[in-house]
Design a protein around this motif. Structure first.
Motif, PDB file in Angstrom:
ATOM      1  N   ALA A 166       0.809  -1.208   0.000  1.00 26.21           N
ATOM      2  CA  ALA A 166       0.000   0.000   0.000  1.00 26.21           C
ATOM      3  C   ALA A 166       0.844   1.261   0.000  1.00 26.21           C
ATOM      4  O   ALA A 166       2.005   1.271   0.427  1.00 26.21           O
ATOM      5  CB  ALA A 166      -0.907   0.000   1.232  1.00 26.21           C
ATOM      6  N   TYR A 167       0.234   2.315  -0.549  1.00 26.77           N
ATOM      7  CA  TYR A 167       0.840   3.648  -0.507  1.00 26.77           C
ATOM      8  C   TYR A 167       0.212   4.376   0.676  1.00 26.77           C
ATOM      9  O   TYR A 167      -1.012   4.554   0.760  1.00 26.77           O
ATOM     10  CB  TYR A 167       0.547   4.427  -1.793  1.00 26.77           C
ATOM     11  N   SER A 176       3.974  -0.645   4.254  1.00 31.75           N
ATOM     12  CA  SER A 176       3.494   0.403   3.344  1.00 31.75           C
ATOM     13  C   SER A 176       4.571   1.473   3.220  1.00 31.75           C
ATOM     14  O   SER A 176       5.417   1.652   4.099  1.00 31.75           O
ATOM     15  CB  SER A 176       2.189   1.002   3.880  1.00 31.75           C
ATOM     16  N   GLN A 243       3.110   4.926  -6.138  1.00 28.39           N
ATOM     17  CA  GLN A 243       2.517   5.965  -6.950  1.00 28.39           C
ATOM     18  C   GLN A 243       1.485   6.809  -6.173  1.00 28.39           C
ATOM     19  O   GLN A 243       1.608   8.020  -6.088  1.00 28.39           O
ATOM     20  CB  GLN A 243       1.855   5.351  -8.194  1.00 28.39           C
ATOM     21  N   ASN A 244       0.473   6.158  -5.694  1.00 29.61           N
ATOM     22  CA  ASN A 244      -0.605   6.866  -5.001  1.00 29.61           C
ATOM     23  C   ASN A 244      -1.458   5.844  -4.229  1.00 29.61           C
ATOM     24  O   ASN A 244      -1.265   4.631  -4.399  1.00 29.61           O
ATOM     25  CB  ASN A 244      -1.479   7.648  -5.998  1.00 29.61           C
ATOM     26  N   PRO A 245      -2.365   6.334  -3.378  1.00 29.45           N
ATOM     27  CA  PRO A 245      -3.166   5.399  -2.565  1.00 29.45           C
ATOM     28  C   PRO A 245      -3.982   4.413  -3.382  1.00 29.45           C
ATOM     29  O   PRO A 245      -4.285   3.296  -2.910  1.00 29.45           O
ATOM     30  CB  PRO A 245      -4.068   6.331  -1.769  1.00 29.45           C
ATOM     31  N   SER A 246      -4.377   4.764  -4.625  1.00 26.72           N
ATOM     32  CA  SER A 246      -5.228   3.871  -5.403  1.00 26.72           C
ATOM     33  C   SER A 246      -4.449   2.750  -6.099  1.00 26.72           C
ATOM     34  O   SER A 246      -5.019   1.683  -6.365  1.00 26.72           O
ATOM     35  CB  SER A 246      -6.010   4.663  -6.451  1.00 26.72           C
ATOM     36  N   THR A 247      -3.194   2.973  -6.386  1.00 21.93           N
ATOM     37  CA  THR A 247      -2.417   1.951  -7.094  1.00 21.93           C
ATOM     38  C   THR A 247      -1.427   1.244  -6.183  1.00 21.93           C
ATOM     39  O   THR A 247      -1.041   0.112  -6.437  1.00 21.93           O
ATOM     40  CB  THR A 247      -1.623   2.578  -8.273  1.00 21.93           C
ATOM     41  N   GLY A 248      -0.965   1.927  -5.137  1.00 21.70           N
ATOM     42  CA  GLY A 248       0.040   1.340  -4.265  1.00 21.70           C
ATOM     43  C   GLY A 248       1.389   1.311  -4.986  1.00 21.70           C
ATOM     44  O   GLY A 248       1.706   2.144  -5.837  1.00 21.70           O
TER      45      GLY A 248
END
Length: 266
Positions: A166-167, A176, A243-248
């Protein structure tokens, strides 16, 4: 008058004297003719003519001139033949010499062409050998962009092990990460201590062009010193980053989100 005057004499007639002989001479048809008259003819030569003729050749001026001209003509003809023979011989020698010179010139030209072709071949082989050695030196002195060895291999192996995690903003692992936290943790695996935030990581090493990337180069987005995102080049035209919370944490091609620049710390 004597009484014997009218009596015919029985004495033999007197032979004419040498003085009574007449000598006639003439030239007829180039021969000298002598005629003697009054001479006593022997009895056994009754059928011979009264005159005796003796012919002798006479050389006239015209005959001498003609003979001289014939000799001159023969000499001139002989001279002409000799001169023509000399000219023919000279021409033949000149033709043979010209043919020989031509053959030598052709032979020399072929030799020069062969020499130049050989020199060009050797120059080409030398250039290829230099290029090959240069390529080998480049390969030995720099890591491959599509594969990693040594420290860079350890770095890539760690990053691949984090894929899918996770991001989380401000997180540095191990479950994370945010973008700069993942980069810092990866370089810690090979003994390199990076600054914590993206802005500082974008100036942590030597600036390199995106067309000259090597495995382990840090990619950044934004300008150097004020970058807002970072990732790591792993070869094959790809990078790994949080990258970001949606992609991790993901692995993406460069053209997925083309970075602004890169720095090299290895």
């Amino acid at each position: 008058m004597s009484p014997n005057a009218l009596i015919p004499s029985h004495r033999k007639p007197r032979r004419p004297s040498a003085s009574s002989r007449a000598l006639r001479a003439g030239v007829t048809g180039g021969f000298l003719t002598l005629a003697v008259t009054g001479a006593t003819v022997p009895a056994n030569a009754a059928e011979k003519p009264v005159s005796e003729t003796q012919e002798m050749p006479t050389i006239t001026t015209a005959l001498a001139t003609s003979a001289a001209k014939s000799a001159d003509t023969a000499e001139q003809v002989a001279f002409n033949y000799e001169r023509q023979a000399l000219q023919d011989s000279a021409f033949s020698k000149a033709a043979k010499a010209a043919e020989k010179d031509k053959a030598e010139a052709v032979k020399k030209a072929k030799a020069e062409a062969k020499k130049k072709a050989e020199e060009a071949r050797k120059a080409k082989e030398a250039a290829q050998a230099r290029a090959s050695r240069s390529s080998e030196r480049s390969t030995l002195s720099a890591p491959s962009s599509s594969s990693a060895t040594g420290s860079s291999a350890t770095l890539v192996a760690f990053l691949k092990a984090q894929l899918g995690k996770a991001y989380v903003m401000g997180s540095s692992g191990p479950s994370s990460y945010d973008c700069s936290g993942l980069t810092q943790a990866a370089f810690n695996q090979i003994g390199i201590d990076l600054p914590r935030v993206s802005q500082d990581q974008s100036t942590a090493g030597k600036q390199v062009g995106l067309d000259n990337l090597q495995v382990g180069d840090i990619l950044y987005w934004g300008s150097a010193g004020s970058a807002y995102h970072v990732g790591v080049y792993v070869g094959g035209g790809k990078f790994i980053g949080a990258q970001n919370p949606s992609t991790g944490i993901v692995e993406r091609p460069l053209d997925y989100d083309m970075p602004t620049g890169a720095v090299r710390v290895l």
